[in-house]
Design an enzyme around this catalytic site. Structure first.
Site, short mmCIF file in Angstrom:
data_model
loop_
_atom_site.label_atom_id
_atom_site.label_comp_id
_atom_site.label_asym_id
_atom_site.label_seq_id
_atom_site.Cartn_x
_atom_site.Cartn_y
_atom_site.Cartn_z
N ASP A 54 0.84 -1.05 -0.18
CA ASP A 54 -0.05 -0.04 0.05
C ASP A 54 0.42 1.59 0.07
OD1 ASP A 54 -2.61 1.04 0.08
OD2 ASP A 54 -2.44 1.72 2.13
N CYS A 145 -10.90 3.78 -4.94
CA CYS A 145 -9.50 4.02 -4.08
C CYS A 145 -10.47 5.03 -2.95
CB CYS A 145 -8.69 4.96 -4.54
SG CYS A 145 -7.50 4.09 -2.96
N TYR A 149 -13.12 2.46 -0.12
CA TYR A 149 -12.17 2.60 1.45
C TYR A 149 -13.36 3.04 2.30
CZ TYR A 149 -7.38 0.84 0.70
OH TYR A 149 -6.16 -0.25 0.78
N TYR A 173 -10.08 4.79 8.21
CA TYR A 173 -10.50 5.76 6.83
C TYR A 173 -12.19 5.51 7.35
CZ TYR A 173 -6.49 4.31 4.22
OH TYR A 173 -5.28 3.95 4.04
N GLU A 215 -9.51 -2.66 -6.71
CA GLU A 215 -9.13 -2.70 -5.17
C GLU A 215 -9.17 -4.03 -4.39
OE1 GLU A 215 -8.98 -0.75 -3.11
OE2 GLU A 215 -7.81 0.82 -4.99
#
Length: 231
Positions: A54, A145, A149, A173, A215
């Protein structure tokens, strides 16, 4: 996971985009990596793989966001995406450094980590779209993204985690601050895509679906400890 895919409350084109990935999102929520975050069973080595990859992903995602800002004719969008790019780098440096320290990963090891196949494929697609695609396509590519998330973070936050390290990731998040940021990108996307012809809308949707698939693949790669099969 109990969340029902598709209940975003969004109308307009972004609502259509979300409906196009309902099945993907269900698979995301049901993935053992995410279930392992909330029940505490996720192996540390899988989380370690995720954090290392990540960090690499966010550096390239920041470049894609900067390109999105440059491609826009809207000065406010340029400022917003530049701020988000800086924020992505800040997350990569602070949040990930904290996790890697907790996991006993030395800086030298982190800096020497190579992008796994999924990481390279995902970031390559983002940068290719950000460079060669139309501006609305770029928005379609960077949006999952943000949005996935945010949705995942809220769902996992409701469940919580017995593992402090995983709870820290979830809180990042699932909070209101990140949700406000995502809403701004959604509103921008609806405005930028207003008036597109069917072919243009289809290209935006294709980019959105593609990165949504990535994802899922990114979490799956961490779960499987993905590496290069040869060499």
């Amino acid at each position: 996971m109990t969340e029902v895919a598709g209940t975003t409350g969004r109308e307009g084109f972004t609502g259509e985009l979300w409906r196009s990935i309902e099945s993907i999102y269900r698979e995301v929520l049901d993935h053992p990596f995410l279930r392992g975050l909330t029940d505490g069973t996720l192996p540390e080595e899988c989380f370690r793989h995720y954090v290392l990859q990540d960090a690499l992903y966010l550096r390239e995602y920041a470049r894609a966001l900067s390109l999105a800002g440059v491609r826009s004719r809207d000065e406010s969008a340029l400022v917003m995406f530049d701020e988000h790019a800086v924020g992505a780098i800040a997350v990569e440096r602070s949040l990930h450094e904290g996790f890697l320290k907790d996991l006993g990963v030395a800086r030298e090891e982190a800096e020497g980590t190579a992008a796994a196949p999924t990481t390279l494929a995902y970031t390559s697609f983002l940068l290719r779209t950000a460079t060669l695609g139309d501006y609305p396509e770029v928005l379609g590519a960077v949006l999952p993204c943000y949005w996935i998330y945010e949705r995942v973070g809220k769902t996992l936050r409701e469940r919580g985690s017995p593992t402090p390290r995983y709870q820290r990731w979830i809180d990042t998040y699932g909070g209101e601050e990140f949700g406000t940021l995502v809403e701004a990108v959604l509103d921008l996307t609806d405005g930028a895509c207003d008036g597109l012809n069917p072919a243009q809308r289809a290209r935006v949707m294709e980019a959105f679906v593609t990165t949504s698939r990535y994802e899922w693949m990114f979490w799956d790669a961490a779960w499987k400890l993905e590496g290069w099969p040869v060499g």
